[in-house]
Design an enzyme around this catalytic site. Structure first.
Site, PDB file in Angstrom:
ATOM      1  CE1 TYR A 130       3.640 -10.174  -6.616  1.00 13.27           C
ATOM      2  CE2 TYR A 130       3.040  -9.323  -4.461  1.00 13.27           C
ATOM      3  CZ  TYR A 130       2.856 -10.233  -5.479  1.00 13.27           C
ATOM      4  OH  TYR A 130       1.896 -11.206  -5.366  1.00 13.27           O
ATOM      5  CG  ASP A 181      -0.790 -11.084   1.006  1.00 10.50           C
ATOM      6  OD1 ASP A 181      -1.702 -10.694   0.243  1.00 10.50           O
ATOM      7  OD2 ASP A 181       0.417 -10.954   0.729  1.00 10.50           O
ATOM      8  CG  ASP A 212      -0.844 -10.103  -3.637  1.00 11.93           C
ATOM      9  OD1 ASP A 212      -1.061  -9.842  -2.441  1.00 11.93           O
ATOM     10  OD2 ASP A 212       0.066 -10.875  -4.004  1.00 11.93           O
TER      11      ASP A 212
END
Length: 510
Positions: free
Chosen positions: A234, A86, A83
């Site tokens: 998230y 990372d 995303d």
């Protein structure tokens, strides 16, 4: 959003409206090279690929990675996107990335020229993976990799040896938001591929229906099912009703207006939360839901998407979709008496939280799409005493795009590799560490620290990456330590693809 040394700004600097309007509406410099920016914006997704890379891979310092993903549960989960900076595959924001990337193709693919094929390849890299993540009936894989372990290391994706745990959503451990967002992504991708690969499109649509039914039948939040794997990275703050409606809206569009999905929207639209409460770095922010659009809250996207159908049906013109889409516009435009965003002295839109350019690109994308629908319907938006025409929405969106590409007080492009001045020390593991070709020896968990801590520019250029962006005073710290400013994310770039395609076409036609 993933990464080490996390820190989000505590609040917003609220600027005087008069100054804001003056700065946003001042005459702008010559338009940037939108075609070059579009090409690079799409190229960025190749740098975020996980899995076995194809022979056509253009960002060549990236190599194969995470080739055993899914083996812990007997599934093939190789592929997809990281995303951000990372090495975790967070499926909730990944699915939103695919949805908005596909939406960019649907609305503006005809304006992409030779880049359309690359855009479709970027969509397919995500949609292929989402098919894998939903290949077991009534099971949806919500995430791959232990984020706590991943964020404690600074290592190349090609080297990573932290746990690649697969987190499953099922009947007893539901996750309606991630499941419904995946359904939306598959349905939007089905539309994007309808003209070029009808068989693939049909397969995507069938899976989208199946996953949506699962999300609706077994309702619950993945916050509880996945727990610390999802939070605090998230977390779903807005609930999952918006994702269910978002999925239904895309399925309505993908099925050529199947009445079942329209009835679902009509019967459930009033269940949407009127406000969205977010906890950011210990601070609580409350906002009207009609003004929210991003990986967590889909409210404004639902209203803009559905408004196209309402504008063509006068009998339903007074429904909540157009009314709330209008409210969204009024929450953004700098002249609006009801705006809920702030603008920097240089004219950049700000909403609470880190990685601010995700808001600038997502909101601007909706402005352009809605302006397109308004033009067809010969419509304007009334913001109390101020009347907004489609051209005004387009002008505000263009201002955001141009700011990101370098028309700002620092003269800095916030897209890596675009222009002469751009971020050189981004918060991204692959960009900061030497490639496998340059350094064949394994770099373990702490092996990359020296590169992270170095004041030297990134070893590898992640071309096209749009970083989190400057502070509210237009200042920018080109530092890997400043995660909100220096980390790129896929969901910043995905709506930016559509914006750049639009402005490239309209700029060329003038």
């Amino acid at each position: 959003m993933g990464g080490k040394f996390k820190a989000l700004p505590a609040g917003l600097l609220v600027l005087a409206g008069t100054i804001t309007i003056m700065m946003v509406t001042t005459a702008r410099a010559a338009s940037p090279d939108y075609a070059d920016a579009l090409s690079k914006c799409i190229l960025f997704f190749e740098g975020q690929r996980s899995g076995k890379l194809p022979s056509t891979q253009r960002i060549t310092w990236r190599k194969d990675s995470a080739l055993r993903d899914g083996s812990d549960i007997g599934m093939d989960l190789v592929g997809g996107y990281y995303d951000a900076g990372d090495n975790v595959k967070f499926h909730f924001p990944m699915a939103f990335t695919v949805t908005t990337l596909a939406w960019s193709v649907i609305e503006f693919g005809e304006s992409m020229g030779p880049e359309l094929q690359h855009a479709l390849e970027a969509v397919r890299w995500g949609s292929d993976y989402l098919l894998k993540a939903t290949s077991v009936y009534d099971v949806v894989i919500g995430q791959v990799a232990d984020p706590i372990a991943d964020h404690s290391c600074w290592e190349r994706p090609e080297d990573m040896d932290t746990p690649r745990t697969s987190y499953a959503i099922n009947q007893t451990n539901p996750g309606s938001e991630v499941s419904a967002e995946i359904a939306a992504a598959l349905a939007a991708s089905a539309i994007a591929f309808k003209d070029s690969d009808d068989e693939y499109s049909a397969a995507l649509l069938e899976r989208a229906k199946q996953v949506f039914d699962f999300a609706d039948k077994y309702q619950g939040s993945y916050n509880s099912s996945i727990g610390q794997a999802a939070c605090p990275f998230y977390c779903d703050f807005s609930g999952y009703v918006d994702e269910l409606l978002w999925g239904a809206a895309w399925l309505y569009k993908a099925t050529n207006e199947d009445g079942y999905y329209w009835n679902y929207l009509r019967e459930n639209i009033n269940s949407l939360e009127p406000i969205v409460v977010r906890n950011i770095n210990g601070n609580t922010f409350v906002g009207a839901s009609f003004a929210e659009f991003g990986w967590d809250a889909k409210h404004a996207g639902i209203n803009v998407l559905a408004s196209k159908w309402m504008m063509n049906d006068s009998s339903n013109a007074a429904g909540p979709y157009i009314l709330n889409a209008d409210k969204f516009v009024c929450s953004i435009l700098p002249e609006s008496p009801t705006k809920s965003v702030s603008y920097s002295p240089g004219g950049l839109l700000f909403k609470p939280g880190g990685s601010n350019l995700q808001h600038a690109t997502a909101c601007s994308f909706l402005l352009i799409v809605y302006a397109k629908y308004m033009e067809v319907a010969n419509k304007v938006v009334q913001c109390d005493s101020f009347v907004a025409t489609p051209s005004r929405l387009i002008d505000v969106a263009r201002g955001q795009v141009d700011y990101i590409l370098g028309n700002n007080p620092l003269g800095m492009s916030y897209m890596v590799g675009f222009g002469e001045k751009f971020p050189r020390k981004i918060h991204h593991r692959g960009a900061t560490l030497p490639s496998i070709e340059a350094h064949p020896q394994k770099l373990g968990c702490r092996g990359g620290d020296q590169y992270f801590e170095s004041d030297k520019p990134d070893i590898n250029q992640l071309t096209g990456a749009v970083v989190g962006g400057p502070a509210e005073d237009d200042s920018f710290q080109d530092s890997r330590y400043d995660v909100p400013q220096s980390e790129p994310t896929t969901y910043i770039n995905s709506p930016f693809v559509g914006l750049l395609a639009y402005f490239n076409a309209t700029n060329f036609s003038k």
